[in-house]
Design an enzyme around this catalytic site. Structure first.
Site, PDB file in Angstrom:
ATOM      1  N   GLY A  50       0.805  -1.217   0.000  1.00  0.00           N
ATOM      2  CA  GLY A  50       0.000   0.000   0.000  1.00  0.00           C
ATOM      3  C   GLY A  50       0.839   1.267   0.000  1.00  0.00           C
ATOM      4  CB  SER A  78      -7.563  -8.741  -1.510  1.00  0.00           C
ATOM      5  OG  SER A  78      -6.337  -9.215  -0.995  1.00  0.00           O
ATOM      6  CG  ASN A  79      -2.239  -7.481  -2.666  1.00  0.00           C
ATOM      7  OD1 ASN A  79      -1.522  -8.345  -3.140  1.00  0.00           O
ATOM      8  ND2 ASN A  79      -2.602  -7.500  -1.399  1.00  0.00           N
ATOM      9  CG  LEU A  80      -5.112  -5.919  -8.006  1.00  0.00           C
ATOM     10  CD1 LEU A  80      -5.779  -6.522  -9.232  1.00  0.00           C
ATOM     11  CD2 LEU A  80      -3.673  -5.538  -8.337  1.00  0.00           C
ATOM     12  CD  GLN A  81      -8.408  -1.207  -0.986  1.00  0.00           C
ATOM     13  OE1 GLN A  81      -7.284  -1.713  -0.928  1.00  0.00           O
ATOM     14  NE2 GLN A  81      -8.972  -0.604   0.045  1.00  0.00           N
ATOM     15  CE  LYS A  95       1.682  -7.743  -2.523  1.00  0.00           C
ATOM     16  NZ  LYS A  95       1.260  -7.159  -1.232  1.00  0.00           N
ATOM     17  CG  ASN A 140       4.965  -7.238  10.086  1.00  0.00           C
ATOM     18  OD1 ASN A 140       5.913  -7.429  10.854  1.00  0.00           O
ATOM     19  ND2 ASN A 140       5.102  -7.293   8.769  1.00  0.00           N
ATOM     20  CB  CYS A 197      -4.291  -3.110   6.419  1.00  0.00           C
ATOM     21  SG  CYS A 197      -3.662  -1.485   6.806  1.00  0.00           S
ATOM     22  CB  CYS A 351     -10.769 -15.180  13.881  1.00  0.00           C
ATOM     23  SG  CYS A 351      -9.044 -15.701  13.987  1.00  0.00           S
TER      24      CYS A 351
END
Ligand SMILES: [Zn+2]
Length: 393
Positions: A50, A78-81, A95, A140, A197, A351
Site C-alpha cells: 500500500g 485484494s491488493n489491487l484496491q 510483488k 506489521n 489492515c 476467525c
C-alpha cells in the site's frame, strides 16, 4: 531544523535527464545540484504494498538513481484496491518483480534492485548497508521494530509510515539527529490489540496520502532542503481532512538510541518480541486447535457443536463458514459473549487466520468450557482446504 544533504551530487546529468527532470531543475531549491543528488541516491523501499506502491512510483519519477525493492509476497486480487504499482495481469506474480516492471516503465533511467525475499535478521544489515535511505512501508510490528533497530545500528535515516482505515501517520526516524521509533513506541502493542489492515481494512487512497509524505521527506533528506519530519509525527485524518503534527522527543532512556543503550545488536526474534498472540492464547490453543478439514468432518458427522465466528460483521459478510454464528471478539473481551454460549454443545471458535480466535478461546476456557477448540488458520484455511469456491480476503 535543516539538515545537510544525505548524498553527494552525481558528476553530471545527461541531455535526456535534463529534459526529463526540467520541472525539478527550474525549482531554485532543487536545481541542478539537487537533481544530481537524487541521481546519486540509493533508496530502499521495504514492502511493495500500500505505501510502497506510491512511494516507489514517485521516487522513480523523481529520478532517484538506485531504487531497491524488497518484498517476499505475490500480488493478490485484494491488493489491487490500493497497491497501484501492480495491475490485474500481475496477480500471482512476485510483488518485487511486478513493482520493478512498473518502475522501469515510469523511468528507465532508474537502476532497480530486486530483493524478492523476506527481510530477516539474517539479511537486514547487509541489505540496508547498500542504501542511503530506507522507506518503511511494512504493515506489521515485528518488521517495523527490526527496520528501526537495523537503521539505528547502521546510523541510517528512514522514513516511516502507517495506515489504518482513514488514519495515517508518518515520521522520519534518524537517531543521529532525533528520536527513533522505539523513542515513540518503546513497547509493541499487546498482541491482538491493534488490528492489521487485513483485519481492519484501509481506504485505498489513504496510501497515496501517506506514501507521498514519505517520498516528500525522502527527497528533502536526500537533497538537504526544507524542514525534515525528524522529531515530529505527522497525523492525518482523512474523514476530518486534517493534518496535525506533534513533537516527538528523543528518549534519553531509549534502550536503543538513549544514553545507556541495552539493545546493541538486532534482537534474535522480532516475532517473539511483538508476540503474534498472547501467552494465554498460545496456552489455550495448545492441544485445542483443529484444522478446517476436521471442522468439516465434525459438521458432516453430525457432531453437536456450536461454531462461533469471532470476526467483525463486515468480514462475516465477505465470506463465512456455513453454520457459524457471529460473535465478535470484543464481546468476549467485555464478557457479554459468555451468556450467548450454550452449555450443552461443544464450542468451536474461528476467525480469519486463527489469532483472534485463540484469544477468545483463552477467555472461553477460563469460563469453564474446557472442551472448546478453535480452528487453526481460520476461514482462510477453510477457503483453501475445504471450499475454494468461496472468496478469500
Ligand atoms: Zn530511540
Amino acid at each position: 531544523m535543516s539538515l545537510p544533504p544525505l548524498v553527494e551530487p552525481a558528476a553530471e546529468l545527461t541531455v535526456d535527464e535534463v529534459r526529463r527532470y526540467s520541472r525539478h531543475l527550474i525549482i531554485p531549491d532543487v536545481g541542478m545540484a539537487g537533481q544530481k543528488r537524487l541521481k546519486n541516491a540509493k533508496v530502499l523501499c521495504v514492502g511493495a504494498g500500500g505505501l510502497g506502491s506510491p512511494a516507489l512510483m514517485y521516487l522513480a519519477a523523481a529520478g532517484v538513481g538506485t531504487l531497491g525493492i524488497i518484498d517476499f509476497d505475490v500480488v493478490d486480487e485484494s491488493n489491487l484496491q490500493r497497491q497501484i504499482i501492480h495491475g490485474q495481469s500481475d496477480v500471482g506474480r512476485p510483488k518485487a518483480e511486478s513493482a520493478a516492471a512498473t518502475v522501469r516503465e515510469i523511468n528507465p533511467l532508474v537502476d532497480v534492485v530486486i530483493h524478492n525475499t523476506a527481510l530477516t535478521t539474517e539479511n537486514v544489515m547487509e541489505i540496508f548497508s547498500g542504501y542511503d535511505l530506507i522507506v518503511d512501508g511494512t504493515d506489521n510490528f515485528a518488521t517495523r521494530y527490526m527496520v528501526n533497530d537495523a537503521a539505528v545500528l547502521l546510523g541510517k535515516p528512514y522514513v516511516w509510515g502507517s495506515i489504518y482505515r482513514f488514519d495515517g501517520q508518518a515520521s522520519v526516524f534518524w537517531a543521529e539527529h532525533g528520536p527513533c521509533y522505539r523513542c515513540l513506541y518503546p513497547e509493541p502493542p499487546p498482541p491482538g490489540m491493534v488490528p492489521s489492515c487485513a483485519e481492519g481494512g484501509v481506504l485505498g487512497v489513504l496510501c497515496a496520502s501517506i506514501g507521498s509524505i514519505q517520498v516528500n521527506e525522502a527527497i528533502k533528506l536526500l537533497t538537504g532542503i526544507g524542514d525534515p519530519l525528524v522529531g515530529r509525527l505527522m497525523i492525518y485524518d482523512a474523514l476530518e481532512m486534517k493534518y496535525r503534527d506533534v513533537k516527538v522527543r528523543k528518549d534519553p532512556e531509549c534502550v536503543l538510541c538513549g544514553k545507556n543503550p541495552t539493545v546493541t545488536e538486532l534482537l534474535e526474534d522480532y516475532e517473539a518480541f511483538c508476540g503474534t498472540i498472547s501467552d494465554e492464547a498460545a496456552e489455550a490453543a495448545s492441544g485445542s486447535t483443529i484444522t478446517a478439514q476436521e471442522l468439516k468432518a465434525m459438521q458432516d458427522g453430525g457432531e453437536d457443536i456450536f461454531l462461533i465466528d469471532v470476526r467483525e460483521q463486515n468480514e462475516y459478510e465477505i465470506v463465512s463458514i456455513p453454520g457459524a454464528t457471529l460473535i465478535p471478539k470484543g464481546e468476549f473481551l467485555n464478557g457479554s459473549a459468555l451468556e450467548k454460549l450454550p452449555q450443552d454443545k461443544r464450542i468451536v471458535l474461528h476467525c480469519k487466520s486463527g489469532a483472534r480466535s485463540a484469544e477468545a478461546l483463552a477467555i472461553v476456557k477460563n469460563a469453564g468450557f474446557s472442551d472448546a477448540v478453535h480452528v487453526g488458520g481460520g476461514v482462510l484455511s477453510w477457503v483453501k482446504t475445504v471450499d475454494p469456491s468461496l472468496p478469500s480476503y
